[in-house]
Write a protein that holds these residues in place. Structure first.
Motif, short mmCIF file in Angstrom:
data_model
loop_
_atom_site.label_atom_id
_atom_site.label_comp_id
_atom_site.label_asym_id
_atom_site.label_seq_id
_atom_site.Cartn_x
_atom_site.Cartn_y
_atom_site.Cartn_z
N GLY A 122 0.79 -1.22 0.00
CA GLY A 122 0.00 0.00 0.00
C GLY A 122 0.82 1.26 0.00
O GLY A 122 0.28 2.36 0.18
N LYS A 123 2.13 1.13 -0.21
CA LYS A 123 3.01 2.30 -0.22
C LYS A 123 3.79 2.37 -1.54
O LYS A 123 3.96 1.36 -2.23
CB LYS A 123 4.00 2.25 0.95
CG LYS A 123 3.33 2.30 2.33
CD LYS A 123 4.37 2.19 3.44
CE LYS A 123 3.71 2.17 4.81
NZ LYS A 123 3.10 3.47 5.15
N VAL A 124 4.25 3.54 -1.87
CA VAL A 124 5.04 3.77 -3.08
C VAL A 124 6.23 4.65 -2.73
O VAL A 124 6.24 5.33 -1.70
CB VAL A 124 4.21 4.44 -4.20
CG1 VAL A 124 3.16 3.48 -4.74
CG2 VAL A 124 3.56 5.73 -3.70
N ALA A 125 7.23 4.62 -3.61
CA ALA A 125 8.38 5.50 -3.49
C ALA A 125 8.55 6.26 -4.79
O ALA A 125 8.02 5.86 -5.84
CB ALA A 125 9.64 4.70 -3.16
N LEU A 149 0.11 9.79 -1.42
CA LEU A 149 0.42 10.11 -2.82
C LEU A 149 -0.60 9.47 -3.75
O LEU A 149 -0.75 8.25 -3.77
CB LEU A 149 1.81 9.58 -3.17
CG LEU A 149 2.98 10.54 -3.05
CD1 LEU A 149 4.30 9.82 -3.29
CD2 LEU A 149 2.84 11.69 -4.05
N PRO A 150 -1.31 10.27 -4.55
CA PRO A 150 -2.20 9.69 -5.56
C PRO A 150 -1.39 8.94 -6.61
O PRO A 150 -0.26 9.34 -6.95
CB PRO A 150 -2.89 10.91 -6.17
CG PRO A 150 -2.67 12.01 -5.19
CD PRO A 150 -1.38 11.72 -4.52
N GLU A 214 12.09 13.89 10.90
CA GLU A 214 11.64 12.64 10.30
C GLU A 214 12.09 12.51 8.85
O GLU A 214 12.38 13.50 8.18
CB GLU A 214 10.11 12.57 10.33
CG GLU A 214 9.47 12.67 11.68
CD GLU A 214 7.95 12.73 11.57
OE1 GLU A 214 7.37 11.93 10.80
OE2 GLU A 214 7.35 13.58 12.23
N MET A 215 12.10 11.26 8.39
CA MET A 215 12.38 10.96 6.97
C MET A 215 11.64 9.70 6.60
O MET A 215 11.57 8.76 7.38
CB MET A 215 13.89 10.78 6.75
CG MET A 215 14.28 10.51 5.28
SD MET A 215 14.06 8.80 4.70
CE MET A 215 15.32 7.95 5.64
N ILE A 216 11.04 9.67 5.42
CA ILE A 216 10.43 8.45 4.89
C ILE A 216 10.77 8.31 3.41
O ILE A 216 10.96 9.30 2.70
CB ILE A 216 8.90 8.41 5.07
CG1 ILE A 216 8.23 9.59 4.35
CG2 ILE A 216 8.51 8.35 6.53
CD1 ILE A 216 6.71 9.48 4.31
N VAL A 217 10.86 7.06 2.97
CA VAL A 217 11.01 6.73 1.55
C VAL A 217 9.67 6.21 1.01
O VAL A 217 9.21 6.62 -0.05
CB VAL A 217 12.12 5.69 1.33
CG1 VAL A 217 12.16 5.23 -0.13
CG2 VAL A 217 13.47 6.27 1.73
N TRP A 218 9.07 5.29 1.76
CA TRP A 218 7.82 4.66 1.32
C TRP A 218 6.64 5.44 1.87
O TRP A 218 6.48 5.60 3.07
CB TRP A 218 7.79 3.20 1.77
CG TRP A 218 8.85 2.41 1.07
CD1 TRP A 218 10.09 2.09 1.55
CD2 TRP A 218 8.79 1.89 -0.25
NE1 TRP A 218 10.80 1.39 0.60
CE2 TRP A 218 10.03 1.26 -0.52
CE3 TRP A 218 7.82 1.88 -1.25
CZ2 TRP A 218 10.31 0.63 -1.72
CZ3 TRP A 218 8.09 1.27 -2.46
CH2 TRP A 218 9.33 0.65 -2.69
N VAL A 219 5.80 5.92 0.92
CA VAL A 219 4.70 6.83 1.24
C VAL A 219 3.37 6.12 0.96
O VAL A 219 3.26 5.36 -0.01
CB VAL A 219 4.80 8.11 0.37
CG1 VAL A 219 3.73 9.13 0.76
CG2 VAL A 219 6.19 8.73 0.49
N ASN A 220 2.36 6.40 1.78
CA ASN A 220 1.03 5.83 1.55
C ASN A 220 0.52 6.19 0.16
O ASN A 220 0.68 7.34 -0.29
CB ASN A 220 0.03 6.34 2.60
CG ASN A 220 0.40 5.90 4.00
OD1 ASN A 220 0.74 4.75 4.23
ND2 ASN A 220 0.36 6.83 4.94
N GLU A 221 -0.11 5.23 -0.51
CA GLU A 221 -0.61 5.44 -1.87
C GLU A 221 -2.13 5.54 -1.87
O GLU A 221 -2.81 4.79 -1.18
CB GLU A 221 -0.19 4.28 -2.77
CG GLU A 221 -0.72 4.40 -4.20
CD GLU A 221 -0.51 3.15 -5.02
OE1 GLU A 221 -0.55 3.23 -6.25
OE2 GLU A 221 -0.34 2.06 -4.41
N LYS A 222 -2.65 6.47 -2.67
CA LYS A 222 -4.09 6.58 -2.90
C LYS A 222 -4.37 6.17 -4.34
O LYS A 222 -3.85 6.77 -5.27
CB LYS A 222 -4.56 8.02 -2.67
CG LYS A 222 -6.07 8.20 -2.90
CD LYS A 222 -6.50 9.61 -2.63
CE LYS A 222 -8.00 9.77 -2.85
NZ LYS A 222 -8.45 11.17 -2.59
N ARG A 223 -5.20 5.16 -4.52
CA ARG A 223 -5.52 4.69 -5.87
C ARG A 223 -6.75 5.39 -6.41
O ARG A 223 -7.58 5.85 -5.66
CB ARG A 223 -5.73 3.17 -5.85
CG ARG A 223 -4.51 2.42 -5.36
CD ARG A 223 -4.63 0.96 -5.65
NE ARG A 223 -3.44 0.24 -5.17
CZ ARG A 223 -3.19 -1.03 -5.45
NH1 ARG A 223 -4.00 -1.73 -6.19
NH2 ARG A 223 -2.10 -1.60 -4.99
#
Length: 223
Positions: A122-125, A149-150, A214-223
């Motif tokens: 469920g996440k994208v980079a 992220l859409p 904070e830091m993130i690579v993998w972000v929640n995705e919205k389909r």
């Protein structure tokens, strides 16, 4: 960057460089000019001391869809010349100042990981060319886990010579979970509550060089 096998010369990496390699006791000078990985254009001058027949094997990265290869200004249909999955083999009699040009489209896109990587489901980079990006708190505020992220997000890539000694940053529109009306509740019925935000991503390798956060690579995705 380069390696040899009999009369084959392999080019593995692309960077500004100048070197001379012996092929069949014939010195071959190679001059490479590029701003890769920020720019996808590579120029390579091949100059044997005397004309020599050998093979130039040019690596085409797996992410580089729509690559264009030119030899002395002429476009080469490189697909029939592909071997070993990722190298273009150009076999010819090379002469002084033969000019190879490569153009790799540098598109910012979303990538996903294998579903077996459970924490990334469920996440994208974000990736542009060979570079993976991340989000930092200094650019995007705290609670990065609330950014969504859409799938059809549009990105803008821009080179900033003042940022982190010169990098391409990526900006685009995303959504952020609205946490302002939760008060002290721990659970509640599902409802959509997000706000539009502008995100900024920097190359992952360059994180933690400004302010703590904070830091993130993998972000929640919205389909």
């Amino acid at each position: 960057m380069y390696s040899q096998k009999e009369k084959e010369l392999f080019v593995h990496l692309y960077m500004g460089s100048e070197t001379t390699i012996q092929i069949a006791n014939n010195p071959v000078k190679l001059v490479q000019q590029t701003n890769y990985p920020w720019d996808g254009n590579v120029s390579m001058i091949v100059s044997p001391e005397k004309e020599e027949t050998f093979t130039m094997a040019l690596r085409i990265p797996g992410w580089a869809k729509g690559t264009v290869v030119k030899l002395n200004g002429e476009i080469v249909d490189h697909f029939p010349l592909m071997k070993n999955g990722c190298y273009v083999y150009i076999d010819r009699r090379w002469k002084e100042n033969d000019h190879i040009e490569l153009s790799f489209p540098m598109v910012a896109e979303l990538i996903q990981s294998n579903p077996q990587v459970r924490h990334n489901v469920g996440k994208v980079a974000i990736q542009r060319g060979p570079v993976v990006y991340c989000l930092e708190q200094v650019d995007n505020g705290e609670n990065l886990h609330g950014i969504i992220l859409p799938r059809d997000a549009e990105f803008k890539a821009e080179y900033d010579p003042e940022l982190l000694e010169g990098v391409v940053s990526i900006t685009g529109e995303a959504e952020r979970l609205d946490q302002s009306n939760w008060n002290s509740e721990l659970y509640r019925p599902v409802e959509d509550s997000t706000t539009k935000v502008q995100l900024k991503a920097i190359p992952y390798y360059a994180w933690c060089n400004r302010e703590p956060g904070e830091m993130i690579v993998w972000v929640n995705e919205k389909r």
